[in-house]
Design an enzyme around this catalytic site. Structure first.
Site, PDB file in Angstrom:
ATOM      1  N   GLU A  66      56.511  74.061  36.651  1.00 49.59           N
ATOM      2  CA  GLU A  66      55.076  73.767  36.759  1.00 49.59           C
ATOM      3  C   GLU A  66      54.324  74.730  35.836  1.00 49.59           C
ATOM      4  O   GLU A  66      54.584  75.936  35.839  1.00 49.59           O
ATOM      5  CB  GLU A  66      54.605  73.946  38.203  1.00 49.59           C
ATOM      6  CG  GLU A  66      55.162  72.871  39.119  1.00 49.59           C
ATOM      7  CD  GLU A  66      54.775  73.085  40.574  1.00 49.59           C
ATOM      8  OE1 GLU A  66      54.195  72.188  41.172  1.00 49.59           O
ATOM      9  OE2 GLU A  66      55.081  74.169  41.116  1.00 49.59           O
ATOM     10  N   SER A  98      54.863  82.276  42.430  1.00 53.55           N
ATOM     11  CA  SER A  98      54.890  81.026  43.196  1.00 53.55           C
ATOM     12  C   SER A  98      53.616  80.827  44.003  1.00 53.55           C
ATOM     13  O   SER A  98      53.382  79.721  44.497  1.00 53.55           O
ATOM     14  CB  SER A  98      56.106  80.939  44.132  1.00 53.55           C
ATOM     15  OG  SER A  98      56.704  82.153  44.342  1.00 53.55           O
ATOM     16  N   ASN A 139      55.272  73.364  45.868  1.00 49.66           N
ATOM     17  CA  ASN A 139      55.322  74.125  47.119  1.00 49.66           C
ATOM     18  C   ASN A 139      54.366  73.578  48.176  1.00 49.66           C
ATOM     19  O   ASN A 139      54.599  73.751  49.369  1.00 49.66           O
ATOM     20  CB  ASN A 139      55.085  75.617  46.869  1.00 49.66           C
ATOM     21  CG  ASN A 139      56.370  76.293  46.429  1.00 49.66           C
ATOM     22  OD1 ASN A 139      57.468  75.816  46.733  1.00 49.66           O
ATOM     23  ND2 ASN A 139      56.257  77.379  45.696  1.00 49.66           N
ATOM     24  N   HIS A 158      56.167  78.128  36.288  1.00 51.43           N
ATOM     25  CA  HIS A 158      56.782  78.277  37.612  1.00 51.43           C
ATOM     26  C   HIS A 158      58.101  77.510  37.679  1.00 51.43           C
ATOM     27  O   HIS A 158      58.123  76.292  37.810  1.00 51.43           O
ATOM     28  CB  HIS A 158      55.795  77.767  38.681  1.00 51.43           C
ATOM     29  CG  HIS A 158      56.305  77.904  40.071  1.00 51.43           C
ATOM     30  ND1 HIS A 158      56.228  76.895  41.007  1.00 51.43           N
ATOM     31  CD2 HIS A 158      56.915  78.930  40.700  1.00 51.43           C
ATOM     32  CE1 HIS A 158      56.763  77.304  42.138  1.00 51.43           C
ATOM     33  NE2 HIS A 158      57.195  78.530  41.976  1.00 51.43           N
TER      34      HIS A 158
HETATM   35  N1  LIG Z   1      63.096  83.180  44.843  1.00 51.50           N
HETATM   36  C1  LIG Z   1      62.548  81.983  44.651  1.00 51.50           C
HETATM   37  O1  LIG Z   1      63.023  80.963  45.193  1.00 51.50           O
HETATM   38  C2  LIG Z   1      61.369  81.823  43.717  1.00 51.50           C
HETATM   39  C3  LIG Z   1      61.087  80.554  43.213  1.00 51.50           C
HETATM   40  C4  LIG Z   1      60.033  80.411  42.296  1.00 51.50           C
HETATM   41  C5  LIG Z   1      59.268  81.520  41.958  1.00 51.50           C
HETATM   42  N2  LIG Z   1      59.561  82.752  42.499  1.00 51.50           N
HETATM   43  C6  LIG Z   1      58.747  83.891  42.058  1.00 51.50           C
HETATM   44  O2  LIG Z   1      59.475  84.601  41.063  1.00 51.50           O
HETATM   45  C7  LIG Z   1      59.163  85.994  41.116  1.00 51.50           C
HETATM   46  C8  LIG Z   1      60.424  86.788  41.308  1.00 51.50           C
HETATM   47  O3  LIG Z   1      61.032  86.382  42.517  1.00 51.50           O
HETATM   48  P1  LIG Z   1      62.583  86.662  42.794  1.00 51.50           P
HETATM   49  O4  LIG Z   1      62.934  85.823  43.981  1.00 51.50           O
HETATM   50  O5  LIG Z   1      63.374  86.531  41.543  1.00 51.50           O
HETATM   51  O6  LIG Z   1      62.531  88.203  43.226  1.00 51.50           O
HETATM   52  P2  LIG Z   1      63.738  89.252  43.304  1.00 51.50           P
HETATM   53  O7  LIG Z   1      63.317  90.262  44.304  1.00 51.50           O
HETATM   54  O8  LIG Z   1      65.038  88.571  43.463  1.00 51.50           O
HETATM   55  O9  LIG Z   1      63.725  89.914  41.837  1.00 51.50           O
HETATM   56  C9  LIG Z   1      62.690  90.704  41.362  1.00 51.50           C
HETATM   57  C10 LIG Z   1      63.273  91.676  40.351  1.00 51.50           C
HETATM   58  O10 LIG Z   1      62.202  92.385  39.759  1.00 51.50           O
HETATM   59  C11 LIG Z   1      62.569  93.750  39.670  1.00 51.50           C
HETATM   60  N3  LIG Z   1      61.362  94.550  39.673  1.00 51.50           N
HETATM   61  C12 LIG Z   1      60.720  95.078  40.694  1.00 51.50           C
HETATM   62  N4  LIG Z   1      59.606  95.699  40.286  1.00 51.50           N
HETATM   63  C13 LIG Z   1      59.564  95.584  38.984  1.00 51.50           C
HETATM   64  C14 LIG Z   1      58.673  96.032  37.999  1.00 51.50           C
HETATM   65  N5  LIG Z   1      57.576  96.707  38.299  1.00 51.50           N
HETATM   66  N6  LIG Z   1      58.964  95.736  36.735  1.00 51.50           N
HETATM   67  C15 LIG Z   1      60.076  95.024  36.440  1.00 51.50           C
HETATM   68  N7  LIG Z   1      60.954  94.578  37.332  1.00 51.50           N
HETATM   69  C16 LIG Z   1      60.682  94.856  38.590  1.00 51.50           C
HETATM   70  C17 LIG Z   1      63.420  94.024  40.879  1.00 51.50           C
HETATM   71  O11 LIG Z   1      64.231  95.168  40.647  1.00 51.50           O
HETATM   72  C18 LIG Z   1      64.195  92.732  40.999  1.00 51.50           C
HETATM   73  O12 LIG Z   1      65.414  92.771  40.292  1.00 51.50           O
HETATM   74  C19 LIG Z   1      58.140  86.126  42.235  1.00 51.50           C
HETATM   75  O13 LIG Z   1      56.853  86.058  41.694  1.00 51.50           O
HETATM   76  C20 LIG Z   1      58.430  84.920  43.111  1.00 51.50           C
HETATM   77  O14 LIG Z   1      57.328  84.543  43.895  1.00 51.50           O
HETATM   78  C21 LIG Z   1      60.612  82.925  43.346  1.00 51.50           C
END
Ligand SMILES: NC(=O)c1ccc[n+]([C@@H]2O[C@H](COP(=O)([O-])OP(=O)(O)OC[C@H]3O[C@@H](n4cnc5c(N)ncnc54)[C@H](O)[C@@H]3O)[C@@H](O)[C@H]2O)c1
Length: 310
Positions: free
Chosen positions: A152, A119, A191, A140
């Site tokens: 995106e 993000s 964002n 995204h």
């Molecule tokens: N949460 C949101 O609202 C949102 C929205 C858009 C984009 N994002 C982006 O999406 C991505 C994930 O965010 P999220 O909120 O799902 O995070 P999250 O913490 O909920 O999930 C991340 C997952 O990745 C796993 N993980 C950790 N290290 C790892 C590795 N080395 N290899 C594989 N898996 C691994 C973790 O165990 C976890 O289950 C980030 O880049 C975040 O910025 C998040």
């Protein structure tokens, strides 16, 4: 063509992205570090699909088929070996993403697309250490990824044109509404717009102009009500550009221009009050369970999506 994808990271975003691909007929290898995380993710997918059945968006059979297409694994090599598209949704830590890309470039098919759900990182930063930048792109998604249509798409000049067009087609194929950026800017489009609005909302709260509930009502019953169908640039055209010129000239100097997160958010984070995930944040979630809140939100999103499609 083989219809196989991999999603790396099964957290908040990963499970929803996996669900979208599975519903569209793709076999999805969903990878995470621990079996327990994967089982939790699969339960979330099952709950979300059940809600789609209840709301008559999909059939019970489509739900069962989608669930069967999701293969859980803690073996990264097995997860990506046959994937045509790999989407990473691991935490927003650049070193973790670089480390993962290095492995993906080693394990994945030569022509597999590697997509990041970052993000905040620019595509230039993401590909800094990549050996095959031509196949790396940002897709995204928005939370909840299985319900919000927007994705995106951010490319680098090194990203192959074919990878960009295939990714755009793929997003449409799985039912998304992709927007390709012409420039790689921090925060992309959504964002940046959202942050501008959140900064002002928290400033109004701090200045005591209204309570949180009233500020949220202004958004839900006013601006947001329109914005589901009419974007801000269209709104300017509808309202009259002469009027909007005066509005912006008069109000822009009055707006909050802080360069950091609001103090209230800092204070609550310090106390561990992170919102729904800890049971309280700006609001308290003591009366209605957080799960119930999420379910209500998702039901409303499903109904809005139906209306927008319809
Ligand atoms: N949460 C949101 O609202 C949102 C929205 C858009 C984009 N994002 C982006 O999406 C991505 C994930 O965010 P999220 O909120 O799902 O995070 P999250 O913490 O909920 O999930 C991340 C997952 O990745 C796993 N993980 C950790 N290290 C790892 C590795 N080395 N290899 C594989 N898996 C691994 C973790 O165990 C976890 O289950 C980030 O880049 C975040 O910025 C998040």
């Amino acid at each position: 063509m083989a219809k196989q994808v991999a999603v790396i990271g099964s957290g908040v975003m990963g499970h929803g992205i996996a669900q979208e691909y599975a519903l569209a007929g793709y076999t999805v290898f969903l990878y995470d570090l621990q079996e327990s995380f994967l089982l939790k993710a699969k339960r979330s997918v099952e709950n979300s699909l059940s809600l789609l059945v209840k709301e008559q968006v999909i059939s019970e059979q489509a739900k069962q088929d989608a669930l069967e297409r999701i293969v859980l694994t803690t073996d990264l090599q097995a997860a990506v070996a046959k994937a045509d598209v790999i989407t990473e949704a691991i935490p927003e830590v650049i070193e973790m993403k670089w480390d993962l890309f290095e492995k993906l470039e080693q394990f994945a098919k030569e022509d597999a697309i590697i997509a990041s759900n970052t993000s905040t990182f620019s595509i230039a930063r993401l590909i800094e250490k990549a050996k095959t930048p031509q196949r790396i792109i940002i897709t995204h998604f928005f939370n909840p990824a299985q319900l919000v249509p927007l994705v995106e798409i951010v490319r680098h000049e090194k990203t192959a044109d074919a990878v960009v067009s295939r990714t755009m087609e793929l997003m449409v194929e799985i039912g998304k509404s992709p927007v390709l950026l012409k420039k790689d800017v921090p925060g992309f489009i959504a964002n940046r717009l959202q942050t501008a609005l959140m900064r002002e909302a928290f400033s109004l709260l701090k200045e005591g102009v209204a309570d949180a509930r009233e500020i949220d009502t202004v958004m839900k019953d006013g601006i947001g009500f329109r914005w589901a169908f009419v974007g801000p640039i269209e709104t300017a055209d509808f309202g009259g550009l002469d009027t909007w010129k005066r509005v912006i000239d008069n109000l822009a100097p009055e707006l909050n221009a802080s360069q950091k997160a609001p103090e209230l958010i800092d204070e609550l984070v310090e106390k561990g009050k992170l919102g729904t995930k800890t049971g309280s944040g700006i609001y308290s979630y003591a009366d209605t369970s957080v799960e119930e809140k999420w379910k209500q939100r998702d039901e409303q999103f499903i109904r809005l999506a139906k209306m927008k499609r319809g």
